[in-house]
Write a protein that holds these residues in place. Structure first.
Motif, PDB file in Angstrom:
ATOM      1  N   LYS A  66       0.735  -1.247   0.174  1.00 15.46           N
ATOM      2  CA  LYS A  66       0.205   0.003  -0.069  1.00 15.46           C
ATOM      3  C   LYS A  66       0.853   1.239  -0.099  1.00 15.46           C
ATOM      4  O   LYS A  66       0.681   2.155  -0.918  1.00 15.46           O
ATOM      5  N   SER A 105      -6.767   3.390 -17.287  1.00 16.18           N
ATOM      6  CA  SER A 105      -8.045   3.645 -16.528  1.00 16.18           C
ATOM      7  C   SER A 105      -8.705   4.926 -17.020  1.00 16.18           C
ATOM      8  O   SER A 105      -7.833   5.653 -17.605  1.00 16.18           O
ATOM      9  N   TYR A 107     -10.364   6.622 -15.062  1.00 12.06           N
ATOM     10  CA  TYR A 107     -10.545   7.425 -13.635  1.00 12.06           C
ATOM     11  C   TYR A 107      -9.766   8.538 -13.126  1.00 12.06           C
ATOM     12  O   TYR A 107      -9.725   9.331 -12.335  1.00 12.06           O
ATOM     13  N   VAL A 139      -8.888  -1.029 -16.899  1.00 11.11           N
ATOM     14  CA  VAL A 139      -8.979  -1.872 -15.477  1.00 11.11           C
ATOM     15  C   VAL A 139      -9.563  -1.128 -14.594  1.00 11.11           C
ATOM     16  O   VAL A 139      -9.648  -1.462 -13.272  1.00 11.11           O
ATOM     17  N   GLY A 140      -9.993   0.035 -15.176  1.00  8.56           N
ATOM     18  CA  GLY A 140     -11.066   0.787 -13.940  1.00  8.56           C
ATOM     19  C   GLY A 140     -10.215   1.128 -12.687  1.00  8.56           C
ATOM     20  O   GLY A 140      -9.377   1.861 -13.022  1.00  8.56           O
ATOM     21  N   LYS A 141     -10.961   1.021 -11.760  1.00  9.91           N
ATOM     22  CA  LYS A 141     -10.118   1.228 -10.560  1.00  9.91           C
ATOM     23  C   LYS A 141      -9.340   0.146  -9.973  1.00  9.91           C
ATOM     24  O   LYS A 141      -8.652   0.460  -8.682  1.00  9.91           O
ATOM     25  N   SER A 142      -9.106  -0.827 -10.542  1.00 12.07           N
ATOM     26  CA  SER A 142      -8.424  -2.041  -9.871  1.00 12.07           C
ATOM     27  C   SER A 142      -6.966  -1.615  -9.478  1.00 12.07           C
ATOM     28  O   SER A 142      -6.379  -2.486  -8.662  1.00 12.07           O
ATOM     29  N   ILE A 143      -6.298  -0.921 -10.584  1.00  9.76           N
ATOM     30  CA  ILE A 143      -4.929  -0.602 -10.107  1.00  9.76           C
ATOM     31  C   ILE A 143      -4.701   0.859 -10.004  1.00  9.76           C
ATOM     32  O   ILE A 143      -5.024   1.890 -10.721  1.00  9.76           O
ATOM     33  N   ARG A 147      -5.025   4.552 -12.021  1.00  8.81           N
ATOM     34  CA  ARG A 147      -6.138   5.315 -11.723  1.00  8.81           C
ATOM     35  C   ARG A 147      -5.835   6.547 -11.191  1.00  8.81           C
ATOM     36  O   ARG A 147      -6.703   7.383 -11.534  1.00  8.81           O
TER      37      ARG A 147
END
Length: 305
Positions: A66, A105, A107, A139-143, A147
């Protein structure tokens, strides 16, 4: 002054080796090697690069995933670069999984630019390597990196480290250079800059070898000077490196662990002595015993089989 600037984010490092191949090759070493070659090639083409790391430490000295991702995002968002490239190698349980793909992404609010960059990356790498084109994927919000970085950004999965036929792209110097050139060409096309293989007769990228005792290091001959990768050299002499991104300074530690010789089944292995305990390469010890080492990234566990 550079007209264009690029953030280069080699995946993993430090506490996180990333995925590991059948030969014990670590993803973090391959991504860094490609990133360093890419930075050199970009400079030849008049494009400045900012590296999130240039040694085997996680971005900003992170101690967990993280923190590492957050540091990578902050690194890029705090720079004045025009685009960001994250370099990775893919991995799958299915050892036959293969090919190249790029991720993006919508986003960060720059969907069209992200798509353009991702498509250029995957197409150039596929053209250079002949590997299967797995396409560019939203991959949208996944990475988090693609993002949350607030500039055109894409993550390129250069090949599958888990596939024995493709892991050569991770560890072989010549294959790494092919990848770096392909990524550089994609970046040049993104900016509308004509790609140059080298910067003139005095700046040719000439591959060389440096031998220290029984160790051989990859190097380059530039302007009659031999340049060796500092991380590899320090690994050999048992020194650590700290990188200061603000001043672009690499500091080599003064600490030097004593070397010891380890012999396993008549195979000599170099080791080091730390606090009166002997440490050696698990992969080399396992191979000497006819075993294989498998790295489980989720649990940070090495399994000897």
């Amino acid at each position: 002054m550079y007209k264009y600037k690029v953030d280069i984010i080699p995946g993993h490092g430090g506490f996180d080796p990333g995925a590991c191949g059948s030969k014990g090759i670590r993803e973090c070493d391959g991504t860094l090697a490609v990133a360093l070659k890419l930075a050199y090639l970009l400079n030849i083409n008049g494009i400045k690069s900012n590296l999130s790391r240039n040694t085997n430490i996680a971005c900003g000295g992170a101690k967990n995933t993280k923190q590492d991702v957050n540091n990578q995002i902050a690194f890029s968002n705090n720079s004045n670069a025009d685009i960001a490239i994250s370099i990775h190698f893919n991995s799958a349980v299915n050892k036959t999984a293969h090919g190249v793909e790029s991720l993006y992404s919508q986003y960060n609010g720059l969907l069209n630019n992200n798509i353009k960059l991702a498509e250029l990356l995957v197409n150039e790498v596929v053209n250079a390597t002949g590997l299967t084109n797995r396409g560019s994927k939203n991959v949208g919000k996944s990475i988090g990196v693609v993002r949350a970085i607030k500039k055109p950004v894409s993550l390129i999965e250069c090949a599958f480290i888990s596939n024995p036929d493709e892991e050569i792209w991770v560890y072989d110097d010549a294959h790494q250079l092919v990848l770096a050139k392909a990524i550089c060409k994609a970046i040049c096309k993104y900016f509308g800059v004509e790609y140059k293989e080298h910067g003139g007769d005095e700046e040719d990228l000439i591959e060389a070898k440096v031998k220290i005792a029984d160790k051989q290091l990859n190097a380059y001959l530039i302007n009659d000077k031999t340049y060796v990768e500092l991380r590899s050299l320090c690994d050999f002499i048992n020194r650590s490196i700290e990188w200061d991104n603000k001043t672009s300074t690499a500091t080599v530690s003064k600490e030097n662990f004593p070397k010891v010789n380890i012999e396993v089944e008549n195979t000599k292995i170099n080791g080091i002595l730390i606090e009166d305990k002997t440490f050696g390469s698990l992969r080399e010890i396992a191979e000497a015993l006819g075993k294989k080492v498998e790295w489980v990234n989720e649990t940070k566990t090495a399994i000897v089989k």
